[in-house]
Design a protein around this motif. Structure first.
Motif, PDB file in Angstrom:
ATOM      1  N   ALA A   9     -19.389 -16.094 -37.736  1.00  0.00           N
ATOM      2  CA  ALA A   9     -17.784 -16.576 -37.442  1.00  0.00           C
ATOM      3  C   ALA A   9     -17.248 -15.661 -38.942  1.00  0.00           C
ATOM      4  O   ALA A   9     -16.347 -14.868 -38.633  1.00  0.00           O
ATOM      5  N   LEU A  10     -17.709 -15.634 -40.010  1.00  0.00           N
ATOM      6  CA  LEU A  10     -17.024 -14.822 -41.106  1.00  0.00           C
ATOM      7  C   LEU A  10     -17.811 -13.884 -41.661  1.00  0.00           C
ATOM      8  O   LEU A  10     -17.410 -13.609 -42.845  1.00  0.00           O
ATOM      9  N   HIS A  11     -19.110 -13.807 -41.485  1.00  0.00           N
ATOM     10  CA  HIS A  11     -20.011 -12.987 -42.306  1.00  0.00           C
ATOM     11  C   HIS A  11     -20.897 -12.229 -41.033  1.00  0.00           C
ATOM     12  O   HIS A  11     -21.057 -12.610 -40.040  1.00  0.00           O
ATOM     13  N   SER A  12     -21.601 -11.139 -41.657  1.00  0.00           N
ATOM     14  CA  SER A  12     -22.530 -10.209 -40.912  1.00  0.00           C
ATOM     15  C   SER A  12     -23.876  -9.775 -41.647  1.00  0.00           C
ATOM     16  O   SER A  12     -23.802  -9.824 -42.919  1.00  0.00           O
ATOM     17  N   GLY A  27     -18.665 -15.499 -48.130  1.00  0.00           N
ATOM     18  CA  GLY A  27     -19.969 -15.851 -48.879  1.00  0.00           C
ATOM     19  C   GLY A  27     -19.951 -17.312 -48.990  1.00  0.00           C
ATOM     20  O   GLY A  27     -20.843 -17.770 -49.632  1.00  0.00           O
ATOM     21  N   GLY A  28     -18.926 -18.308 -48.534  1.00  0.00           N
ATOM     22  CA  GLY A  28     -18.874 -19.516 -48.690  1.00  0.00           C
ATOM     23  C   GLY A  28     -20.045 -20.245 -48.247  1.00  0.00           C
ATOM     24  O   GLY A  28     -20.628 -19.980 -47.427  1.00  0.00           O
ATOM     25  N   MET A  39     -17.503 -13.339 -51.897  1.00  0.00           N
ATOM     26  CA  MET A  39     -17.248 -12.601 -50.734  1.00  0.00           C
ATOM     27  C   MET A  39     -17.689 -11.024 -51.027  1.00  0.00           C
ATOM     28  O   MET A  39     -17.816 -10.719 -52.358  1.00  0.00           O
ATOM     29  N   ARG A  40     -18.393 -10.489 -50.156  1.00  0.00           N
ATOM     30  CA  ARG A  40     -18.916  -9.093 -50.336  1.00  0.00           C
ATOM     31  C   ARG A  40     -18.163  -8.096 -49.355  1.00  0.00           C
ATOM     32  O   ARG A  40     -18.255  -8.427 -47.980  1.00  0.00           O
ATOM     33  N   TRP A  41     -17.375  -7.039 -49.883  1.00  0.00           N
ATOM     34  CA  TRP A  41     -16.809  -6.460 -48.897  1.00  0.00           C
ATOM     35  C   TRP A  41     -17.311  -5.395 -47.987  1.00  0.00           C
ATOM     36  O   TRP A  41     -17.229  -4.789 -47.161  1.00  0.00           O
ATOM     37  N   VAL A  42     -18.530  -4.971 -48.835  1.00  0.00           N
ATOM     38  CA  VAL A  42     -19.383  -3.869 -48.334  1.00  0.00           C
ATOM     39  C   VAL A  42     -20.960  -4.217 -48.124  1.00  0.00           C
ATOM     40  O   VAL A  42     -21.243  -5.380 -48.859  1.00  0.00           O
ATOM     41  N   PRO A  43     -21.725  -3.920 -47.277  1.00  0.00           N
ATOM     42  CA  PRO A  43     -23.048  -4.706 -47.141  1.00  0.00           C
ATOM     43  C   PRO A  43     -23.818  -4.465 -48.447  1.00  0.00           C
ATOM     44  O   PRO A  43     -23.635  -3.302 -49.192  1.00  0.00           O
ATOM     45  N   GLU A  44     -24.428  -5.503 -48.723  1.00  0.00           N
ATOM     46  CA  GLU A  44     -25.249  -5.743 -50.189  1.00  0.00           C
ATOM     47  C   GLU A  44     -26.580  -6.120 -49.734  1.00  0.00           C
ATOM     48  O   GLU A  44     -26.902  -7.259 -48.884  1.00  0.00           O
ATOM     49  N   ARG A  45     -27.738  -5.537 -50.347  1.00  0.00           N
ATOM     50  CA  ARG A  45     -29.203  -6.007 -50.080  1.00  0.00           C
ATOM     51  C   ARG A  45     -29.207  -7.376 -50.576  1.00  0.00           C
ATOM     52  O   ARG A  45     -29.003  -7.770 -51.560  1.00  0.00           O
ATOM     53  N   ALA A  57     -27.131 -14.549 -37.658  1.00  0.00           N
ATOM     54  CA  ALA A  57     -26.094 -15.140 -38.418  1.00  0.00           C
ATOM     55  C   ALA A  57     -25.347 -16.233 -37.520  1.00  0.00           C
ATOM     56  O   ALA A  57     -24.959 -15.890 -36.383  1.00  0.00           O
ATOM     57  N   GLY A  58     -25.031 -17.305 -38.138  1.00  0.00           N
ATOM     58  CA  GLY A  58     -24.512 -18.521 -37.379  1.00  0.00           C
ATOM     59  C   GLY A  58     -23.140 -18.641 -38.171  1.00  0.00           C
ATOM     60  O   GLY A  58     -22.539 -17.805 -38.921  1.00  0.00           O
ATOM     61  N   ASP A  59     -22.620 -19.834 -37.777  1.00  0.00           N
ATOM     62  CA  ASP A  59     -21.024 -20.074 -38.259  1.00  0.00           C
ATOM     63  C   ASP A  59     -21.170 -20.122 -39.793  1.00  0.00           C
ATOM     64  O   ASP A  59     -20.433 -19.387 -40.459  1.00  0.00           O
ATOM     65  N   ALA A  60     -21.890 -20.757 -40.616  1.00  0.00           N
ATOM     66  CA  ALA A  60     -21.951 -20.810 -41.738  1.00  0.00           C
ATOM     67  C   ALA A  60     -23.232 -20.627 -42.481  1.00  0.00           C
ATOM     68  O   ALA A  60     -23.600 -21.362 -43.540  1.00  0.00           O
ATOM     69  N   HIS A  61     -24.100 -20.417 -41.578  1.00  0.00           N
ATOM     70  CA  HIS A  61     -25.745 -20.174 -42.177  1.00  0.00           C
ATOM     71  C   HIS A  61     -26.220 -18.880 -41.609  1.00  0.00           C
ATOM     72  O   HIS A  61     -25.698 -18.142 -40.779  1.00  0.00           O
ATOM     73  N   SER A  62     -27.319 -18.585 -42.028  1.00  0.00           N
ATOM     74  CA  SER A  62     -28.190 -17.332 -41.740  1.00  0.00           C
ATOM     75  C   SER A  62     -29.668 -17.425 -41.813  1.00  0.00           C
ATOM     76  O   SER A  62     -30.074 -18.424 -42.392  1.00  0.00           O
ATOM     77  N   ALA A  63     -30.221 -16.746 -40.754  1.00  0.00           N
ATOM     78  CA  ALA A  63     -31.642 -16.779 -40.840  1.00  0.00           C
ATOM     79  C   ALA A  63     -32.526 -15.431 -40.619  1.00  0.00           C
ATOM     80  O   ALA A  63     -31.895 -14.518 -40.086  1.00  0.00           O
TER      81      ALA A  63
END
Length: 125
Positions: A9-12, A27-28, A39-45, A57-63
């Protein structure tokens, strides 16, 4: 070389051919996996991960799943599948209203549980 991407929803998340994960956006709740909520505006490893084969990437989590089959999750909410001892309990506002995307709200207490860095998911046989 990018081999996969996933948008929440808010991250990639972006997966490189070398098996590295990059994250950016809101990054919340630790959903970016960098150990904070910035928050990170550019991709960071995501430094904690290597040898990754798949991302989500989910709504508020990642896997992600590693090439060896290990699964890692991070972000906020019981959807992480992690035990309480692998997460932190954060305070919520006493009341909140939103006309837009999902926000903290009464009855949403499970989203108070946060893992702000990739954490192995323990799968029971």
């Amino acid at each position: 070389r990018v081999v996969a991407c996933s948008a929440g929803a808010l991250h990639s998340l972006v997966l490189s051919g070398a098996g590295d994960v990059y994250s950016f956006g809101h990054g919340g709740g630790g959903r970016l996996g960098h150990g904070d909520s910035a928050m990170r505006w550019v991709p960071e490893r995501v430094a904690a991960l290597a040898g990754v084969a798949a991302i989500a990437a989910g709504d508020a989590h990642s896997a992600c799943a590693l090439r060896d089959g290990t699964v890692f999750t991070w972000g906020c909410g019981r959807a992480l599948g992690l035990p309480a001892d692998a997460m932190t309990l954060v305070d919520l506002p006493t009341s909140w209203a939103s006309a837009g995307n999902h926000e903290w709200a009464p009855g949403d207490e499970d989203r108070r549980w946060v893992a702000d860095a990739p954490t192995p998911l323990r799968l029971e046989p």
